[in-house]
Write a protein that holds these residues in place. Structure first.
Motif, PDB file in Angstrom:
ATOM      1  N   ASP A  40     -33.974   7.248 -54.516  1.00 22.69           N
ATOM      2  CA  ASP A  40     -33.631   7.905 -55.538  1.00 22.69           C
ATOM      3  C   ASP A  40     -32.419   7.268 -56.437  1.00 22.69           C
ATOM      4  O   ASP A  40     -31.604   6.575 -55.659  1.00 22.69           O
ATOM      5  CB  ASP A  40     -32.907   9.035 -54.818  1.00 22.69           C
ATOM      6  N   ASP A  41     -32.476   7.314 -57.742  1.00 26.13           N
ATOM      7  CA  ASP A  41     -31.620   6.682 -58.686  1.00 26.13           C
ATOM      8  C   ASP A  41     -30.265   7.269 -58.352  1.00 26.13           C
ATOM      9  O   ASP A  41     -29.286   6.397 -58.379  1.00 26.13           O
ATOM     10  CB  ASP A  41     -32.006   6.881 -60.024  1.00 26.13           C
ATOM     11  N   GLU A  42     -30.046   8.507 -58.166  1.00 21.18           N
ATOM     12  CA  GLU A  42     -28.890   8.932 -57.853  1.00 21.18           C
ATOM     13  C   GLU A  42     -27.934   8.481 -57.020  1.00 21.18           C
ATOM     14  O   GLU A  42     -26.879   8.336 -56.951  1.00 21.18           O
ATOM     15  CB  GLU A  42     -28.759  10.635 -58.055  1.00 21.18           C
ATOM     16  N   GLN A  46     -24.499   5.523 -56.292  1.00 19.51           N
ATOM     17  CA  GLN A  46     -23.271   5.641 -55.539  1.00 19.51           C
ATOM     18  C   GLN A  46     -22.979   4.406 -54.969  1.00 19.51           C
ATOM     19  O   GLN A  46     -22.029   4.296 -54.076  1.00 19.51           O
ATOM     20  CB  GLN A  46     -23.413   6.938 -54.370  1.00 19.51           C
ATOM     21  N   ARG A  51     -29.043   1.647 -59.322  1.00 18.07           N
ATOM     22  CA  ARG A  51     -30.225   2.305 -59.344  1.00 18.07           C
ATOM     23  C   ARG A  51     -31.191   2.141 -58.270  1.00 18.07           C
ATOM     24  O   ARG A  51     -31.264   1.048 -57.663  1.00 18.07           O
ATOM     25  CB  ARG A  51     -30.729   2.443 -60.735  1.00 18.07           C
TER      26      ARG A  51
END
Lengths: 153, 153
Positions: A40-42, A46, A51
């Protein structure tokens, strides 16, 4: 077919053209490495990954495909590998990257236990489309000896 | 969540139960390591593999899945890995094998460049249902530091 006797220590080769796709990154990660930054990019944002990034084991698998395709093209009588040293995942690999390999043969020797087999070590670097090294390793390959009855290395 | 501070050097863990299936061995090999001994029993019988065997990269991927499941169960804040040393593929892995992992933490240290990250090295061994070691490696893991503002290791 290419055999142990044909391997030249110090020789270099450059091959491969592997397109990293989002679908394959996620499919591999779902099965083998379901950490958030590989899915997942999101979640990846973090972390230092930034990404969505391929699992390091996926990068290794993509490299292996390029190496097998190269061995097939060279009609190389490969017999697998006993292992790898100094495997380094240097940079994230992202969907959209194109990977290629540069490899240099470092050494070779005959197997002491199996006269029909020889081993060679190669420094193998995986680069992306910006010529940035994303992964490197020293891999040991095993290969058939054409004339096992002839001693020596 | 489990963080760097919770890692105990010398601690050992045992986990995982991965069933190696013929379908998965062939599917992985077709995509990433299409050498004959990873695709076909007859071809494998011509080599020291004996019968159809998983790609070493597939064994690594199966190990990674077991490690991620273990980290998830321990709520471990993993951040990937910069690499692996001494990866050895000791014995063939065949369809029908059941794999598990034994792991020992060898060392840990804080990252010098990123205070929120720490690193640890673990000797990780993959064993089959006969308690035979099929793969071993020294893997470096990265993990979040719970209290980055507190200096020291």
């Amino acid at each position: 077919m290419r055999h142990y006797e044909d391997i030249v220590v110090g020789s270099k080769s450059s091959f491969g053209n592997y397109e990293v796709t989002r679908e394959e990154v996620i499919e591999f990660a779902r099965k083998f490495d379901p950490q958030p930054f590989h899915l997942d990019d999101e979640a990846a944002a973090q972390t230092h990954f930034g990404r969505l990034s391929a699992s390091g084991w996926h990068t290794g698998a993509m490299a292996m495909r390029m190496m097998v395709d190269n061995m097939t093209a060279n009609r190389q009588a490969g017999l697998g590998s006993p292992g790898i040293d100094e495997l380094q995942w240097l940079k994230p690999v992202h969907p959209g990257d194109r990977l290629r390999i540069e490899s240099e043969v470092l050494s070779k020797r005959r197997s002491q236990s199996r006269p029909e087999m020889g081993m060679f070590k190669a420094r193998t670097t995986v680069l992306n489309q910006h010529d940035v090294a994303v992964m490197t390793m020293v891999s040991t390959g095993m290969i058939r000896v054409r004339n096992p009855e002839i001693a020596g290395g």
